[in-house]
Scaffold this motif. Structure first.
Motif, PDB file in Angstrom:
ATOM      1  N   UNK B  93      12.216 -16.070   2.052  1.00 60.19           N
ATOM      2  CA  UNK B  93      13.200 -16.705   1.178  1.00 60.19           C
ATOM      3  C   UNK B  93      13.998 -15.689   0.379  1.00 60.19           C
ATOM      4  N   UNK B  94      13.588 -14.417   0.424  1.00 58.57           N
ATOM      5  CA  UNK B  94      14.287 -13.409  -0.362  1.00 58.57           C
ATOM      6  C   UNK B  94      14.007 -13.519  -1.843  1.00 58.57           C
ATOM      7  N   UNK B  95      12.861 -14.110  -2.185  1.00 60.73           N
ATOM      8  CA  UNK B  95      12.558 -14.336  -3.603  1.00 60.73           C
ATOM      9  C   UNK B  95      12.087 -13.049  -4.305  1.00 60.73           C
ATOM     10  N   UNK B  96      12.046 -13.112  -5.634  1.00 66.91           N
ATOM     11  CA  UNK B  96      11.489 -12.004  -6.391  1.00 66.91           C
ATOM     12  C   UNK B  96      10.102 -12.413  -6.876  1.00 66.91           C
ATOM     13  N   UNK B  97       9.258 -11.433  -7.158  1.00 69.26           N
ATOM     14  CA  UNK B  97       7.923 -11.718  -7.674  1.00 69.26           C
ATOM     15  C   UNK B  97       7.470 -10.516  -8.492  1.00 69.26           C
ATOM     16  N   UNK B  98       6.435 -10.748  -9.296  1.00 64.14           N
ATOM     17  CA  UNK B  98       5.961  -9.705 -10.198  1.00 64.14           C
ATOM     18  C   UNK B  98       5.436  -8.498  -9.415  1.00 64.14           C
ATOM     19  N   UNK B  99       5.906  -7.310  -9.783  1.00 59.25           N
ATOM     20  CA  UNK B  99       5.497  -6.080  -9.114  1.00 59.25           C
ATOM     21  C   UNK B  99       5.150  -5.029 -10.164  1.00 59.25           C
ATOM     22  N   UNK B 100       4.313  -4.081  -9.766  1.00 58.29           N
ATOM     23  CA  UNK B 100       4.004  -2.939 -10.612  1.00 58.29           C
ATOM     24  C   UNK B 100       4.719  -1.736 -10.014  1.00 58.29           C
ATOM     25  N   UNK B 101       5.531  -1.081 -10.829  1.00 53.21           N
ATOM     26  CA  UNK B 101       6.226   0.102 -10.322  1.00 53.21           C
ATOM     27  C   UNK B 101       5.484   1.342 -10.797  1.00 53.21           C
ATOM     28  N   UNK B 102       5.192   2.222  -9.848  1.00 48.68           N
ATOM     29  CA  UNK B 102       4.483   3.449 -10.186  1.00 48.68           C
ATOM     30  C   UNK B 102       5.414   4.624  -9.915  1.00 48.68           C
ATOM     31  N   UNK B 103       5.622   5.445 -10.938  1.00 45.60           N
ATOM     32  CA  UNK B 103       6.386   6.678 -10.724  1.00 45.60           C
ATOM     33  C   UNK B 103       5.387   7.747 -10.342  1.00 45.60           C
ATOM     34  N   UNK B 104       5.555   8.273  -9.154  1.00 44.21           N
ATOM     35  CA  UNK B 104       4.584   9.203  -8.606  1.00 44.21           C
ATOM     36  C   UNK B 104       4.620  10.531  -9.373  1.00 44.21           C
ATOM     37  N   UNK B 105       3.438  11.122  -9.583  1.00 48.94           N
ATOM     38  CA  UNK B 105       3.408  12.451 -10.200  1.00 48.94           C
ATOM     39  C   UNK B 105       3.386  13.545  -9.128  1.00 48.94           C
ATOM     40  N   UNK B 106       3.460  13.137  -7.888  1.00 50.28           N
ATOM     41  CA  UNK B 106       3.533  14.095  -6.786  1.00 50.28           C
ATOM     42  C   UNK B 106       2.211  14.732  -6.427  1.00 50.28           C
ATOM     43  N   UNK B 107       1.165  14.463  -7.221  1.00 47.73           N
ATOM     44  CA  UNK B 107      -0.115  15.123  -6.929  1.00 47.73           C
ATOM     45  C   UNK B 107      -0.960  14.346  -5.934  1.00 47.73           C
ATOM     46  N   UNK B 108      -0.718  13.002  -5.916  1.00 48.42           N
ATOM     47  CA  UNK B 108      -1.439  12.140  -4.980  1.00 48.42           C
ATOM     48  C   UNK B 108      -2.946  12.354  -5.111  1.00 48.42           C
ATOM     49  N   UNK B 109      -3.418  12.321  -6.370  1.00 48.44           N
ATOM     50  CA  UNK B 109      -4.816  12.665  -6.640  1.00 48.44           C
ATOM     51  C   UNK B 109      -5.688  11.416  -6.706  1.00 48.44           C
ATOM     52  N   UNK B 110      -6.748  11.426  -5.899  1.00 48.64           N
ATOM     53  CA  UNK B 110      -7.696  10.314  -5.885  1.00 48.64           C
ATOM     54  C   UNK B 110      -8.521  10.303  -7.167  1.00 48.64           C
ATOM     55  N   UNK B 111      -8.969   9.134  -7.569  1.00 46.50           N
ATOM     56  CA  UNK B 111     -10.047   9.032  -8.552  1.00 46.50           C
ATOM     57  C   UNK B 111     -11.339   9.322  -7.822  1.00 46.50           C
ATOM     58  N   UNK B 112     -12.456   9.066  -8.466  1.00 46.11           N
ATOM     59  CA  UNK B 112     -13.708   9.366  -7.768  1.00 46.11           C
ATOM     60  C   UNK B 112     -13.964   8.292  -6.714  1.00 46.11           C
ATOM     61  N   UNK B 113     -14.424   8.726  -5.538  1.00 42.48           N
ATOM     62  CA  UNK B 113     -14.680   7.783  -4.450  1.00 42.48           C
ATOM     63  C   UNK B 113     -16.158   7.815  -4.109  1.00 42.48           C
ATOM     64  N   UNK B 114     -16.738   6.608  -3.948  1.00 41.27           N
ATOM     65  CA  UNK B 114     -18.123   6.578  -3.499  1.00 41.27           C
ATOM     66  C   UNK B 114     -18.227   5.693  -2.272  1.00 41.27           C
ATOM     67  N   UNK B 115     -18.580   6.304  -1.181  1.00 43.60           N
ATOM     68  CA  UNK B 115     -18.744   5.558   0.050  1.00 43.60           C
ATOM     69  C   UNK B 115     -20.210   5.300   0.339  1.00 43.60           C
ATOM     70  N   UNK B 116     -20.445   4.443   1.328  1.00 44.48           N
ATOM     71  CA  UNK B 116     -21.819   4.160   1.734  1.00 44.48           C
ATOM     72  C   UNK B 116     -21.983   4.669   3.153  1.00 44.48           C
ATOM     73  N   UNK B 117     -22.834   5.654   3.325  1.00 44.66           N
ATOM     74  CA  UNK B 117     -23.000   6.221   4.659  1.00 44.66           C
ATOM     75  C   UNK B 117     -23.843   5.291   5.514  1.00 44.66           C
TER      76      UNK B 117
END
Lengths: 354, 572
Positions: B93-117
């Motif tokens: 429909x071409x509608x608008x909806x609530x969005x979060x805009x993020x201005x990138x800091x260019x570092x692309x740095x992850x927070x801490x990740x914990x996986x399950x092996x």
């Protein structure tokens, strides 16, 4: 920038209505060649006269209805109607017969109902029946097939034919003959074998009736071309031909004097093949589902045989098709296909509980 | 080879898949600003849990799921939240909806990740909560939250798990490319799914035979896993859930049921890879493989693209030529929708950006009349009669539309594709479906309104009746009063007064009790007076005082006598 907004699907297949209609016209060519070969230039002239009339009428009506001319004329539907009517009419019949028939087909049966897609009856057959009832003499005068022409006489050449059609100058006496269905119908008291020996229409024929067998073969070839191009499905034509063959087999009566004729004669005489592949396959006026088209085709085959065997007309494709056109909406109501995920077929008239 | 079944109908549009498969999956530079919509899935939009100005790390949750059918949203890269506002989103429909805009800091740095092996020793419940937290929603197109799908409840045990790798739409090669390069991760994802579902008997990957490379890539990884790789002839729309179920099992999904009702589950193959990433690597769903293709793009290729990347960013890097372009489509040429703006971001369901040239997908031709040729019915995979549906749709005949099973239409577009008259059939059906839904909602609403109205009428009637009854009673009393004043005599008044007094008079028992009380109190007073006199005499008080007390005593004695007398009178 803003982009054009269009709904899906975006891709479109190569098929279009004009192409389908053109293919139908092309597919009549084997039949037209057979007609011209066996009966002279008459059918060719009919087709041209009818086509010119049809396109003129279509254009006039579109103008009255304020519709864009080019867009609608280019769908070739008027041309198909005209070609089919032209092929169905007796070769060398007077031009005004063709014109009147075409006017009724295009104006009355098609445009007055809303144009392409809205006609409840097959336009060509409406025109044909109007003529058959109004001008029985012109409509039952058939040119003799090639094999039956007296020695030294041939069909009139093209110019001669034009004179005959448009000015009625030369007499037709020497070159007319009955059709096989007509001849068979009126040969009472004879067994089938006797008729086949005595009547040159059959004795001069390869397997069904002189001249007509080739015409029917021509339309059969055209029909197979359309079937393989998926212009229509096999259901209608096969059901019609099978029913016609079955009925004639049931009333074959071992070729006695009561016999209504052999299946081969019925399948390859009159307008059987043209009816099966070019007339009852008109999708607008036929039943819609495959099952519906089986019933619709069978009904036409059944009616054709009944009228041929016991009615007043030697051939009956036009009447049978028009009668079946009446039943098409009714057939549609009871022949919905089973939809995916449903255990039963539904009826179109089924009402939901409120 | 395993048996497959053939669905009715279907079409074979030109595949156009090769052009985007010439290069491996690529990476695009991180866009300066990413726009992440809060509703990227079926169900309720997520609720934002960051503020403008907040710094976020890559993979940090920025919106919580709202309710059961919803999915979390995560920051696709590290940076600062620069806006939370309505923007145009990926919607037909071409509608608008609530969005979060993020201005990138260019570092692309992850927070801490914990996986399950070792997922095999983790409870399905815990795995499901990881999938919920990772915000995974179906990546094939519909975007149904995966954790909800994986939890159909005890009454619906799953015995067949179908992995949808069909990718039947022309042009799209995102799944194909993903399988070619990441088959091992995909199979691991499928094993996680199998573990969550209690190891269903049948696990099948359904794939069309136009992806031989992908089939070859999967084959070594499925050995000894119990997973069947089933390939079948290419035909659109084999990838529809209903169609795929039939192709692989020969069973039809009953109308208006979900696969879990017949013990089946369909998961897109891209989703299985996202599940693997979430469980094993601890990464939420913040990127996906998207095909960029079409003749208006100089480069046709698949990219591992961050969710929230604006389409214009992708087009720019693929030498997009706006002059040649007939439209920009998100999704494929059969079911995709045209985008109104190139600012629209990639979401979890965006499998393809198709920018065809005008020659490739020409502008729509004007529709001609339907001649009921029936080509649409031959093409319909659901065995509907599209030509009849069109007729009834134009006539707004809702009863006939429903009896012709309009709601079983999957809107695949095969009918419109083959229609020789260029009729936008699917558009008619969409419109009729929403008309019918609206009419049904209105019916419910009007029924409620009627009920309310009737109740109100009843209440008003009842109140009126009560008031009327009171009025009548008052009228009656007034009439009586008038009648009595009319016949007024002195005798009557006296009699009336006596009558009133009589009614007021206490009963004999009450009178007796009263008299007895009077006697006893008089006795007590006599006693008191006697006592006082006695003490006065003993204290040799003055004669005057003695006199007073004697008088009081005799008064009290008289009263006692009187009371005794009355009591005696009464007792007679």
């Amino acid at each position: 920038m803003a982009f054009k907004q269009v709904t899906s699907p975006h891709a479109h297949g190569a098929q279009n209505t004009a192409k389908v209609m053109q293919l139908v016209v092309w597919a009549t060519i084997p039949g037209l060649i057979a007609l011209t070969w066996q009966f002279g230039w008459g059918s060719f002239i009919n087709v041209i006269t009818a086509s010119v009339t049809a396109l003129t009428c279509e254009a006039l009506i579109l103008k009255m209805r304020n519709r864009p001319l080019g867009f609608y004329l280019k769908d070739y539907s008027a041309l198909v109607t005209a070609v089919l009517l032209g092929l169905a009419l007796p070769p060398l019949c007077p031009w005004w017969v063709v014109v009147i028939g075409t006017v009724f087909s295009v104006v009355l049966a098609k445009q007055l109902f809303g144009g392409l897609g809205y006609n409840p009856f097959n336009p060509a057959m409406v025109g044909y029946v109007v003529l058959l009832i109004s001008f029985p003499i012109q409509m039952s005068t058939w040119v003799a097939p090639l094999a039956l022409l007296p020695d030294g006489i041939s069909h009139p050449d093209f110019l001669e034919s034009l004179k005959l059609v448009f000015f009625g100058l030369s007499p037709m006496d020497g070159i007319t003959s009955a059709t096989p269905l007509d001849s068979f119908k009126h040969a009472s008291g004879l067994t089938v074998d006797q008729i086949y020996q005595q009547d040159p229409l059959f004795s001069q024929a390869m397997f069904a009736g002189a001249g007509w067998e080739w015409v029917n073969l021509g339309f059969l070839i055209g029909g197979i071309v359309m079937l393989s191009s998926r212009v229509f499905t096999w259901h209608g034509p096969v059901a019609m031909l099978a029913t016609l063959a079955f009925m004639s087999l049931v009333f074959w009566d071992a070729g006695s004097s009561d016999s209504a004729g052999s299946p081969i004669m019925h399948l390859f005489s009159g307008a059987s093949m043209m009816g099966a592949f070019f007339i009852l396959t008109d999708p607008v006026s036929s039943a819609v589902s495959n099952r519906g088209r089986l019933i619709y085709g069978a009904l036409i085959g059944f009616l054709i045989f009944i009228i041929r065997a016991w009615g007043n007309y030697p051939d009956a494709v036009a009447f049978a098709v028009l009668l079946a056109n009446f039943t098409a909406p009714f057939i549609d109501n009871y022949t919905l296909p089973r939809t995916y995920g449903h255990t039963d077929r539904r009826k179109a008239t089924e009402r939901l509980e409120d | 080879m395993r048996q497959t079944w053939v669905t009715p109908g279907g079409v074979h549009p030109p595949e156009n898949k090769l052009q985007s498969l010439k290069q491996p999956i690529g990476q695009l530079p991180i866009p300066h600003k990413l726009v992440v919509p809060l509703g990227q899935h079926i169900g309720a939009s997520a609720i934002v849990c960051v503020k403008v100005g907040d710094k976020v790390s890559k993979g940090q949750k920025i919106a919580d799921p709202s309710g059961v059918v919803s999915a979390a949203i995560h920051a696709p890269t590290s940076g600062t939240i620069s806006a939370i506002e309505a923007r145009p989103v990926a919607h037909s429909s071409g509608m608008t909806a609530l969005c979060v805009e993020i201005t990138s800091d260019g570092e692309d740095k992850w927070g801490s990740l914990t996986g399950i092996a070792d997922f095999e020793h983790t409870s399905p419940r815990a795995l499901l909560s990881i999938i919920t937290e990772a915000g995974i929603a179906g990546m094939g197109g519909a975007g149904f939250p995966t954790a909800v799908k994986l939890n159909p409840g005890f009454q619906r045990p799953i015995d067949t798990l179908i992995i949808n790798a069909t990718e039947c739409e022309p042009y799209i090669t995102a799944d194909d490319a993903l399988i070619r390069e990441r088959a091992e991760g995909i199979i691991e994802g499928i094993r996680i799914l199998s573990h969550i579902l209690g190891n269903p008997d049948n696990i099948m990957i359904g794939i069309e035979d136009n992806k031989p490379e992908a089939i070859k890539a999967l084959a070594p990884h499925i050995q000894d896993t119990g997973i069947n790789l089933v390939s079948f002839p290419t035909k659109y729309p084999s990838g529809g859930e209903k169609q795929l179920i039939y192709i692989l099992t020969g069973k039809e999904l009953p109308s208006s049921k979900i696969p879990a009702d017949i013990g089946m589950l369909c998961i897109n193959i891209g989703t299985t890879y996202a599940i693997k990433r979430a469980v094993v690597n601890g990464e939420p769903l913040i990127s996906r493989v998207t095909t960029v293709t079409g003749e208006a793009c100089g480069i046709n290729r698949n990219y591992d693209v961050l969710i929230g990347t604006p389409v214009e960013h992708m087009l720019e890097y693929n030498n997009f030529d706006a002059q040649r372009c007939s439209r920009v489509i998100m999704g494929g040429p059969m079911m995709g929708f045209s985008l109104t703006s190139q600012k629209i971001p990639i979401v979890k369901t965006s499998n393809c950006i198709l920018a065809p040239s005008v020659e490739e997908i020409p502008h729509n031709e004007p529709a001609q009349a339907c001649i009921r040729c029936g080509m649409c019915a031959e093409a319909c995979p659901a065995s509907l009669l599209p030509q009849q549906l069109l007729w009834y749709s134009q006539a707004k005949d809702h009863d006939r539309l429903e009896s012709h099973n309009l709601f079983d239409c999957i809107e695949c577009g095969a009918c419109s594709y083959v229609c020789p008259s260029n009729i936008p059939l699917v558009q008619h059906y969409r419109s009729s479906k929403s008309d019918i839904k609206k009419a049904q909602e209105e019916k419910v609403k009007s029924a409620q309104a009627r009920e309310r109205f009737e109740f109100r009428q009843q209440r008003i009637e009842l109140a009126d009746k009560e008031r009327e009854a009171k009025r009548a009673a008052r009228r009656e009393a007034a009439k009586l009063a008038q009648a009595s004043t009319a016949s007024n005599t002195t005798a009557d008044i006296v009699a009336a007064a006596q009558a009133r007094a009589a009614t007021k008079k206490a009963s004999p028992e009450q009178e007796l009790a009263k008299l007895e009380r009077a006697v006893s109190s008089a006795q007590m007073r006599v006693q008191k007076a006697q006592d006082k006199l006695d003490s006065a005499l003993a204290n040799t008080e003055t004669g005057e005082k003695i006199n007073i007390l004697t008088a009081a005593l005799s008064g009290a004695q008289q009263k006692l006598e009187k009371a005794n007398f009355r009591l005696a009178e009464h007792s007679k």
